[in-house]
Design a protein around this motif. Sequence first.
Motif, mmCIF file in Angstrom:
data_model
loop_
_atom_site.group_PDB
_atom_site.id
_atom_site.type_symbol
_atom_site.label_atom_id
_atom_site.label_comp_id
_atom_site.label_asym_id
_atom_site.label_seq_id
_atom_site.Cartn_x
_atom_site.Cartn_y
_atom_site.Cartn_z
ATOM 1 N N ASN A 30 0.851 -1.189 0.000
ATOM 2 C CA ASN A 30 0.000 0.000 0.000
ATOM 3 C C ASN A 30 0.881 1.232 0.000
ATOM 4 O OD1 ASN A 30 -1.349 2.287 1.879
ATOM 5 N ND2 ASN A 30 -2.908 1.267 0.646
ATOM 6 N N THR A 47 -1.547 -5.052 -4.741
ATOM 7 C CA THR A 47 -1.816 -3.867 -3.937
ATOM 8 C C THR A 47 -3.153 -4.002 -3.230
ATOM 9 O OG1 THR A 47 -2.934 -2.656 -5.721
ATOM 10 C CG2 THR A 47 -0.530 -2.463 -5.600
ATOM 11 N N THR A 49 -5.765 -1.959 0.236
ATOM 12 C CA THR A 49 -5.925 -0.905 1.225
ATOM 13 C C THR A 49 -5.131 -1.241 2.481
ATOM 14 O OG1 THR A 49 -7.860 -1.949 2.222
ATOM 15 C CG2 THR A 49 -8.256 -0.415 0.379
#
Length: 293
Positions: A30, A47, A49
């Motif tokens: 992230n 990728t 959050t």
Amino acid sequence: MKKIGFIGLGIMGRPMALNLLRAGADVLVNDADNNVLRMAKEQGIHTGTISAVGRECDLVFMILPNGDIVKEVIFGEGGLTSSIKKPQVICDMSSVTPAESQYCHKRLEQMGIGFADAPVSGGEPKAIDGTLSFMVGGDEQSYQLLKPYFEIMGSSSVLIGGSGSGSIAKLANQIIVNLSIAAVSEAFVLVKKAGADPRKVYEAIRGGLAGSEVLDAKLPMILKRDFTPGGKIAINHKDIKNVLETAKDQKIPLPFTAQLFQVMQALDVSGNMEDDHCGIIQYFERLAGVEVG
């Protein structure tokens, strides 16, 4: 291997995450910059959050600009602790104050989550080739869980002591590195102004007691006028500020470091903060009216 979270894909973070990926680790990353995340995807890195990193990963590494961002990433809304699974260790490789590391450790300890402060030394070149040095503060159990990954990203790691010890070591490292660059800068401004050849002087002294890794790494850049950042003055300015804040709390006089902070303040005014920290020489060059290289 465990699933690894990695937060912060700046000059140092991206090559470190890539080295983990190339070693076969399952990495989820992230960063606050969407362009950086797009480039990470293009390099084959998954990728997600911050909350996804907390939820899905067994260990989380972070390397972020400052302590406020570190605390926000860990404890803020949608941060790691909003979804983190246990048992887990969060490893903060950012350059922060010992007090900030101890704050994170105490809060996470209450939640049953491990924490280590493990700032690095070596700059971008050693982040790329996987030869960084890790200065680690925390408990033995957390260190042993993290150690295999330190060995992928670096050539050495030392567990120094309890929480905050790694950050203390980093402050000492930054004093030595940055004051060494300042000393090299003063010396070679003298060499140039007095009429000697800086390259020949470098050849003459590098094998003696004045020789150092700082001299070998930074003077060739200065001679080429190459201030492409491996470690920006801006980042080192922040680190020296952390040194002085910690020294104030501990009632420790650091006169040379305080003067160096003012040198960096002047470089900020002159617009040099994005230069590599070998660009410190530009302050001394302006005083003397000479350019080395």
